[in-house]
Scaffold this active site. Structure first.
Site, PDB file in Angstrom:
ATOM      1  N   LYS A 175       7.266  -4.401  -2.282  1.00 17.13           N
ATOM      2  CA  LYS A 175       6.951  -5.608  -1.497  1.00 17.13           C
ATOM      3  C   LYS A 175       7.976  -6.710  -1.755  1.00 17.13           C
ATOM      4  CE  LYS A 175       2.957  -6.278  -3.486  1.00 17.13           C
ATOM      5  NZ  LYS A 175       2.962  -5.136  -4.416  1.00 17.13           N
ATOM      6  N   ARG A 187      -4.678 -10.754  -1.919  1.00 15.95           N
ATOM      7  CA  ARG A 187      -4.876  -9.558  -2.722  1.00 15.95           C
ATOM      8  C   ARG A 187      -6.348  -9.178  -2.806  1.00 15.95           C
ATOM      9  NH1 ARG A 187      -0.359  -9.523  -6.020  1.00 15.95           N
ATOM     10  NH2 ARG A 187      -0.205  -7.703  -7.331  1.00 15.95           N
ATOM     11  N   ARG A 245      12.141  -0.674 -13.661  1.00 18.12           N
ATOM     12  CA  ARG A 245      12.360  -1.981 -13.026  1.00 18.12           C
ATOM     13  C   ARG A 245      12.862  -2.998 -14.041  1.00 18.12           C
ATOM     14  NH1 ARG A 245       7.894  -4.976  -9.616  1.00 18.12           N
ATOM     15  NH2 ARG A 245       6.612  -4.551 -11.437  1.00 18.12           N
ATOM     16  N   ARG A 248       9.241  -6.432 -17.305  1.00 17.83           N
ATOM     17  CA  ARG A 248       8.032  -7.262 -17.257  1.00 17.83           C
ATOM     18  C   ARG A 248       6.968  -6.767 -18.235  1.00 17.83           C
ATOM     19  NH1 ARG A 248       6.667  -7.939 -10.971  1.00 17.83           N
ATOM     20  NH2 ARG A 248       4.607  -7.452 -11.810  1.00 17.83           N
ATOM     21  N   ARG A 308      -3.326  -1.694 -13.064  1.00 20.71           N
ATOM     22  CA  ARG A 308      -2.979  -2.449 -11.842  1.00 20.71           C
ATOM     23  C   ARG A 308      -3.216  -1.593 -10.602  1.00 20.71           C
ATOM     24  NH1 ARG A 308       2.906  -3.902 -13.282  1.00 20.71           N
ATOM     25  NH2 ARG A 308       3.056  -4.739 -11.179  1.00 20.71           N
TER      26      ARG A 308
HETATM   27  P1  AP5 Z   1       9.334  -4.319  -6.272  1.00 18.49           P
HETATM   28  O1  AP5 Z   1      10.006  -4.762  -5.025  1.00 18.49           O
HETATM   29  O2  AP5 Z   1       9.502  -5.125  -7.494  1.00 18.49           O
HETATM   30  O3  AP5 Z   1       7.799  -3.978  -5.987  1.00 18.49           O
HETATM   31  P2  AP5 Z   1       6.555  -4.922  -5.739  1.00 18.49           P
HETATM   32  O4  AP5 Z   1       5.738  -4.252  -4.685  1.00 18.49           O
HETATM   33  O5  AP5 Z   1       6.973  -6.330  -5.514  1.00 18.49           O
HETATM   34  O6  AP5 Z   1       5.835  -4.715  -7.129  1.00 18.49           O
HETATM   35  P3  AP5 Z   1       5.158  -5.761  -8.109  1.00 18.49           P
HETATM   36  O7  AP5 Z   1       4.949  -5.026  -9.406  1.00 18.49           O
HETATM   37  O8  AP5 Z   1       5.902  -7.024  -8.141  1.00 18.49           O
HETATM   38  O9  AP5 Z   1       3.811  -5.910  -7.430  1.00 18.49           O
HETATM   39  P4  AP5 Z   1       2.571  -6.434  -8.041  1.00 18.49           P
HETATM   40  O10 AP5 Z   1       1.813  -6.527  -6.784  1.00 18.49           O
HETATM   41  O11 AP5 Z   1       1.925  -5.640  -9.098  1.00 18.49           O
HETATM   42  O12 AP5 Z   1       3.056  -7.724  -8.853  1.00 18.49           O
HETATM   43  P5  AP5 Z   1       2.991  -9.252  -8.552  1.00 18.49           P
HETATM   44  O13 AP5 Z   1       4.172  -9.896  -9.123  1.00 18.49           O
HETATM   45  O14 AP5 Z   1       2.653  -9.482  -7.119  1.00 18.49           O
HETATM   46  O15 AP5 Z   1       9.834  -2.815  -6.544  1.00 18.49           O
HETATM   47  C1  AP5 Z   1       9.392  -2.089  -7.688  1.00 18.49           C
HETATM   48  C2  AP5 Z   1      10.579  -1.321  -8.307  1.00 18.49           C
HETATM   49  O16 AP5 Z   1      10.986  -0.290  -7.416  1.00 18.49           O
HETATM   50  C3  AP5 Z   1      11.825  -2.180  -8.545  1.00 18.49           C
HETATM   51  O17 AP5 Z   1      12.467  -1.737  -9.703  1.00 18.49           O
HETATM   52  C4  AP5 Z   1      12.664  -1.940  -7.306  1.00 18.49           C
HETATM   53  O18 AP5 Z   1      14.026  -2.160  -7.560  1.00 18.49           O
HETATM   54  C5  AP5 Z   1      12.354  -0.475  -7.011  1.00 18.49           C
HETATM   55  N1  AP5 Z   1      12.379  -0.175  -5.585  1.00 18.49           N
HETATM   56  C6  AP5 Z   1      12.010  -0.977  -4.547  1.00 18.49           C
HETATM   57  N2  AP5 Z   1      12.144  -0.338  -3.364  1.00 18.49           N
HETATM   58  C7  AP5 Z   1      12.574   0.918  -3.680  1.00 18.49           C
HETATM   59  C8  AP5 Z   1      12.876   2.087  -2.895  1.00 18.49           C
HETATM   60  N3  AP5 Z   1      12.734   2.081  -1.561  1.00 18.49           N
HETATM   61  N4  AP5 Z   1      13.280   3.211  -3.549  1.00 18.49           N
HETATM   62  C9  AP5 Z   1      13.410   3.213  -4.911  1.00 18.49           C
HETATM   63  N5  AP5 Z   1      13.146   2.144  -5.712  1.00 18.49           N
HETATM   64  C10 AP5 Z   1      12.729   1.019  -5.101  1.00 18.49           C
HETATM   65  O19 AP5 Z   1       1.695  -9.660  -9.403  1.00 18.49           O
HETATM   66  C11 AP5 Z   1       1.681  -9.548 -10.818  1.00 18.49           C
HETATM   67  C12 AP5 Z   1       0.331  -9.984 -11.345  1.00 18.49           C
HETATM   68  O20 AP5 Z   1       0.094 -11.367 -10.979  1.00 18.49           O
HETATM   69  C13 AP5 Z   1      -0.879  -9.238 -10.773  1.00 18.49           C
HETATM   70  O21 AP5 Z   1      -1.132  -8.042 -11.475  1.00 18.49           O
HETATM   71  C14 AP5 Z   1      -1.971 -10.296 -10.935  1.00 18.49           C
HETATM   72  O22 AP5 Z   1      -2.441 -10.342 -12.246  1.00 18.49           O
HETATM   73  C15 AP5 Z   1      -1.250 -11.596 -10.637  1.00 18.49           C
HETATM   74  N6  AP5 Z   1      -1.331 -11.986  -9.219  1.00 18.49           N
HETATM   75  C16 AP5 Z   1      -0.299 -12.129  -8.336  1.00 18.49           C
HETATM   76  N7  AP5 Z   1      -0.732 -12.474  -7.129  1.00 18.49           N
HETATM   77  C17 AP5 Z   1      -2.081 -12.562  -7.217  1.00 18.49           C
HETATM   78  C18 AP5 Z   1      -3.119 -12.867  -6.289  1.00 18.49           C
HETATM   79  N8  AP5 Z   1      -2.845 -13.136  -4.997  1.00 18.49           N
HETATM   80  N9  AP5 Z   1      -4.397 -12.871  -6.735  1.00 18.49           N
HETATM   81  C19 AP5 Z   1      -4.692 -12.597  -8.011  1.00 18.49           C
HETATM   82  N10 AP5 Z   1      -3.776 -12.302  -8.941  1.00 18.49           N
HETATM   83  C20 AP5 Z   1      -2.477 -12.276  -8.552  1.00 18.49           C
HETATM   84 MG    MG Z   2       6.782  -8.107  -6.665  1.00 19.71          MG
END
Ligand code: AP5
Ligand code: MG
Length: 213
Positions: free
Chosen positions: A13, A88, A127, A160, A171
């Site tokens: 994402k 989410r 990552r 991270r 997660r």
């Molecule tokens: P990446 O692009 O980093 O993936 P992502 O979907 O953004 O993954 P996140 O781990 O950031 O999602 P998340 O939803 O768990 O975390 P968030 O920060 O939102 O890609 C992943 C990896 O794959 C990278 O290394 C990338 O380079 C690689 N990659 C990408 N595309 C690829 C491809 N096509 N092929 C191969 N490799 C590829 O949230 C973190 C925490 O914050 C949550 O757990 C929660 O506690 C809190 N939080 C955040 N938002 C909320 C909310 N709205 N409500 C409640 N809690 C929240």
């Molecule tokens: Mg992300």
């Protein structure tokens, strides 16, 4: 154009949202990045968010919703935005919908980046993230030009805290339980678009551009 990115943790994402933001000149808003910036700066919000994030749990809706609504009310959001990691939960989606309704506005596209759980666990360990600008890399698939250094802002890249295998599984469980129902929520509103997230990131982006126009 107002876009919501859907998909499991690690589906890509953030990677895609950054590319969308660059191409369409709209802000990329990631609640995860906002929380991580606060953790890094040692704010009260950061301390509270960290206690949930490190366990792989969601930060409570009240806290998250307020931050998001404040952010989208800023001037730079007038022409739209791409939301990454919000909503989410169904209650978060309902609050956003109501806020937009009040402005006679709505989400135009909810893009679901589909990646099976098996692929996700493999991706996360590789990552590396920049806590300064939010850029993400992968040590095999998307390496930075210089190992351990962000291409964009030249700060140090880190693994991270929530990318440990046991936290990743938690997660994923939370995702299936609380976030996956949003696919149906946006499908009912006729704005859901699905893309295969298992292919190369450039191919994923091409599929998204095809949808957004
Ligand atoms: P990446 O692009 O980093 O993936 P992502 O979907 O953004 O993954 P996140 O781990 O950031 O999602 P998340 O939803 O768990 O975390 P968030 O920060 O939102 O890609 C992943 C990896 O794959 C990278 O290394 C990338 O380079 C690689 N990659 C990408 N595309 C690829 C491809 N096509 N092929 C191969 N490799 C590829 O949230 C973190 C925490 O914050 C949550 O757990 C929660 O506690 C809190 N939080 C955040 N938002 C909320 C909310 N709205 N409500 C409640 N809690 C929240
Ligand atoms: Mg992300």
């Amino acid at each position: 154009m107002k876009i919501v990115m859907l998909g499991a943790p690690g589906a890509g994402k953030g990677t895609q949202a950054k590319m969308i933001a660059d191409k369409y000149q709209i802000p990329h808003i990631s609640t995860g990045d906002i929380f991580r910036a606060n953790i890094k700066d040692g704010t009260e919000l950061g301390k509270e968010a960290k206690s949930y994030m490190d366990k792989g749990q969601l930060v409570p809706d009240e806290l998250t919703v307020k931050i998001l609504l404040d952010r989208v009310a800023k001037d730079d959001c007038k022409n739209g935005y791409v939301l990454d990691g919000f909503p989410r939960t169904i209650p978060q989606a309902e609050v956003l919908e109501e806020a937009l309704n009040n402005l006679q506005d709505k989400i135009d596209y909810a893009v679901n980046v589909e990646v099976p759980d098996e692929n996700i666990v493999r991706r996360m360990g590789g990552r590396r993230a920049c806590l300064s600008c939010g850029a993400t890399y992968h040590i095999e698939h998307i390496p930075p030009k210089t190992e351990g250094i962000c291409d964009r802002c030249e700060k140090e890249l880190v693994l991270r805290d929530d990318d440990k295998p046991e936290t990743v599984q938690k997660r994923l469980d939370v995702y299936h339980e609380q976030t996956q129902p949003l696919i149906d929520f946006y499908n009912k509103r006729g704005v859901l678009k699905e893309v295969d997230g298992t292919v190369d990131m450039k191919e994923v982006f091409a599929a998204i551009v095809n949808i957004l126009g």
